[in-house]
Design a protein around this motif. Structure first.
Motif, PDB file in Angstrom:
ATOM      1  N   MET A 169       0.820  -1.217   0.000  1.00 13.83           N
ATOM      2  CA  MET A 169       0.000   0.000   0.000  1.00 13.83           C
ATOM      3  C   MET A 169       0.852   1.264   0.000  1.00 13.83           C
ATOM      4  N   ARG A 170       1.938   1.215  -0.729  1.00 16.26           N
ATOM      5  CA  ARG A 170       2.760   2.401  -0.948  1.00 16.26           C
ATOM      6  C   ARG A 170       2.540   2.894  -2.380  1.00 16.26           C
ATOM      7  N   ALA A 171       2.349   4.185  -2.531  1.00 22.27           N
ATOM      8  CA  ALA A 171       2.070   4.752  -3.853  1.00 22.27           C
ATOM      9  C   ALA A 171       3.089   5.824  -4.191  1.00 22.27           C
ATOM     10  N   ASN A 172       3.511   5.827  -5.432  1.00 22.84           N
ATOM     11  CA  ASN A 172       4.376   6.849  -5.996  1.00 22.84           C
ATOM     12  C   ASN A 172       3.714   7.169  -7.332  1.00 22.84           C
ATOM     13  N   ALA A 173       2.758   8.099  -7.302  1.00 22.00           N
ATOM     14  CA  ALA A 173       1.773   8.170  -8.378  1.00 22.00           C
ATOM     15  C   ALA A 173       1.743   9.513  -9.093  1.00 22.00           C
ATOM     16  N   PRO A 174       1.717   9.489 -10.431  1.00 18.64           N
ATOM     17  CA  PRO A 174       1.597  10.721 -11.228  1.00 18.64           C
ATOM     18  C   PRO A 174       0.133  11.127 -11.351  1.00 18.64           C
ATOM     19  N   ILE A 226      -9.563   2.994  -5.844  1.00 21.94           N
ATOM     20  CA  ILE A 226     -10.074   1.618  -5.979  1.00 21.94           C
ATOM     21  C   ILE A 226      -9.188   0.666  -5.189  1.00 21.94           C
ATOM     22  N   VAL A 227      -7.874   0.864  -5.273  1.00 21.56           N
ATOM     23  CA  VAL A 227      -6.944   0.024  -4.512  1.00 21.56           C
ATOM     24  C   VAL A 227      -7.233   0.150  -3.014  1.00 21.56           C
ATOM     25  N   ILE A 228      -7.454   1.364  -2.537  1.00 16.82           N
ATOM     26  CA  ILE A 228      -7.774   1.590  -1.118  1.00 16.82           C
ATOM     27  C   ILE A 228      -9.059   0.865  -0.734  1.00 16.82           C
ATOM     28  N   ARG A 229     -10.056   0.961  -1.586  1.00 17.51           N
ATOM     29  CA  ARG A 229     -11.344   0.317  -1.291  1.00 17.51           C
ATOM     30  C   ARG A 229     -11.209  -1.203  -1.253  1.00 17.51           C
ATOM     31  N   ARG A 231      -8.442  -3.000  -0.651  1.00 17.30           N
ATOM     32  CA  ARG A 231      -7.578  -3.468   0.436  1.00 17.30           C
ATOM     33  C   ARG A 231      -8.113  -3.092   1.814  1.00 17.30           C
ATOM     34  N   GLY A 232      -8.965  -2.097   1.849  1.00 14.79           N
ATOM     35  CA  GLY A 232      -9.599  -1.739   3.123  1.00 14.79           C
ATOM     36  C   GLY A 232      -8.714  -0.986   4.092  1.00 14.79           C
ATOM     37  N   VAL A 233      -7.576  -0.473   3.621  1.00 10.98           N
ATOM     38  CA  VAL A 233      -6.674   0.320   4.461  1.00 10.98           C
ATOM     39  C   VAL A 233      -6.169   1.497   3.638  1.00 10.98           C
ATOM     40  N   PRO A 234      -5.765   2.590   4.298  1.00 12.10           N
ATOM     41  CA  PRO A 234      -5.254   3.737   3.539  1.00 12.10           C
ATOM     42  C   PRO A 234      -3.870   3.470   2.979  1.00 12.10           C
ATOM     43  N   LEU A 235      -3.466   4.291   2.040  1.00 10.96           N
ATOM     44  CA  LEU A 235      -2.113   4.199   1.505  1.00 10.96           C
ATOM     45  C   LEU A 235      -1.100   4.633   2.556  1.00 10.96           C
ATOM     46  N   ASN A 236       0.087   4.062   2.455  1.00 12.24           N
ATOM     47  CA  ASN A 236       1.149   4.294   3.425  1.00 12.24           C
ATOM     48  C   ASN A 236       2.076   5.398   2.918  1.00 12.24           C
ATOM     49  N   ASN A 237       1.908   6.619   3.452  1.00 14.28           N
ATOM     50  CA  ASN A 237       2.749   7.764   3.059  1.00 14.28           C
ATOM     51  C   ASN A 237       2.867   7.909   1.543  1.00 14.28           C
ATOM     52  N   PRO A 238       1.751   8.086   0.840  1.00 14.08           N
ATOM     53  CA  PRO A 238       1.803   8.179  -0.624  1.00 14.08           C
ATOM     54  C   PRO A 238       2.534   9.428  -1.096  1.00 14.08           C
ATOM     55  N   ILE A 239       3.163   9.312  -2.266  1.00 13.36           N
ATOM     56  CA  ILE A 239       3.803  10.449  -2.927  1.00 13.36           C
ATOM     57  C   ILE A 239       2.969  10.788  -4.148  1.00 13.36           C
ATOM     58  N   TRP A 240       2.419  11.996  -4.178  1.00 14.20           N
ATOM     59  CA  TRP A 240       1.566  12.423  -5.298  1.00 14.20           C
ATOM     60  C   TRP A 240       2.368  13.361  -6.187  1.00 14.20           C
TER      61      TRP A 240
END
Length: 313
Positions: A169-174, A226-229, A231-240
């Motif tokens: 649940m780590r995101a590095n997302a554009p 959708i990924v959050i929904r 997995r049922g947990v928030p993202l872990n320190n996401p980078i937007w």
């Protein structure tokens, strides 16, 4: 007709499966080494040497259509063998966004533009089409594309290499466009559905230069939600990311000589630039011959592949 599929990755085998189950055509799989599992399933497998024209020409003799999932120099050699043996049709190993959405000096090229240039050169001798399906769902599955034998030479095939790691649940997302709006779109399609559409196109009387297939079209922001929904947990320190932050990330990766990070930054920059976006649902889904194919929804697919994998750190 005799159809040849070059490669033994998951997409190649899905295409071969649907040729067998949904058509009356003969199928042959071109492989670099023996495939006892396929032979046991009564597939005809021909061992080929992509560095030897005689081997390739023998393999495609009498074949009507070649569907390639091999890339780089081997694919160019395969195409030349097809032209030599008067194969009627050739499908290059594209299966992503529209070629017109990327630059000639594309840093993610991996030889794709070279193959397209050869196809244009041979256009009077062999018919071809590019199947554009956006991002394969499998990029977000356990093991990433590599688990399916796809993208192994790209440094972008491992789990979590693109946008979000669903396991951790780590995101590095554009997610932001040049106007700082959450307006970065991608098209996504399951490999299973790509294979079904490719096989459905075999019997088309004429092929356009490209055909598009979108299982779904959504913003990167909506995809991460959708990924959050699921997995049922928030993202872990996401980078937007914004375009500016992506360029900074690329410069840092180049300074560190971090090849995987460089590839990811280029991929995310290309995503913001529309590399994987086109008009949905795509040209193939509007064709009468394909309207019975209902693509898998991304959320349903994601739930099915991650149902037995807990979130981990």
């Amino acid at each position: 007709m005799r159809i040849a599929v070059a490669g033994t990755n998951s997409l190649a085998l899905l295409i071969a499966h649907y040729v067998v189950t949904e058509t009356s055509h003969q199928i042959v799989v071109l492989a670099r080494q023996a495939q006892p599992r396929l032979a046991n399933q009564e597939y005809q497998v021909l061992i080929v040497d992509y560095g030897h024209q005689g081997s390739l020409q023998h393999a495609v003799m009498g074949v009507d259509t070649v569907i390639s999932t091999v890339t780089g120099t081997p694919e160019v050699e395969l195409l030349k063998a097809c032209v030599s043996q008067r194969v009627r049709r050739f499908v290059p190993a594209e299966f992503e966004g529209r070629p017109s959405s990327r630059a000639q000096d594309d840093p993610l090229d991996q030889g794709k533009n070279t193959v397209l240039a050869w196809l244009e050169h041979y256009r009077s001798q062999i018919e071809s089409t590019v199947f554009c399906c956006g991002v394969l769902y499998e990029r977000f599955g356990p093991g990433g594309l590599a688990a399916h034998g796809l993208g192994l030479l790209t440094q972008r095939a491992q789990e979590g290499d693109y946008i979000v790691n669903v396991r951790t649940m780590r995101a590095n997302a554009p997610v932001y466009d040049a106007n700082h709006q959450l307006n970065v779109y991608i098209c996504l399609t399951a490999a299973q559905d790509v294979a079904r559409f490719v096989v459905r196109a075999i019997d088309m009387p004429r092929w356009p230069k490209e055909m598009t297939i979108a299982g779904e079209r959504m913003t990167v922001w909506d995809m991460t939600n959708i990924v959050i929904r699921v997995r049922g947990v928030p993202l872990n320190n996401p980078i937007w990311h914004t375009p500016d932050s992506l360029r900074s990330d690329l410069l840092l990766a180049q300074t560190l000589r971090d090849g995987a990070r460089i590839a990811r930054a280029h991929d995310h920059i290309a995503t913001v630039g529309g590399r994987y976006d086109f008009q949905a649902p795509g040209t193939m889904r509007t064709m009468s011959r394909c309207r019975d194919i209902v693509p898998l929804a991304f959320e349903a697919w994601l739930r099915s592949v991650w149902s037995t994998h807990p979130v981990s750190n």
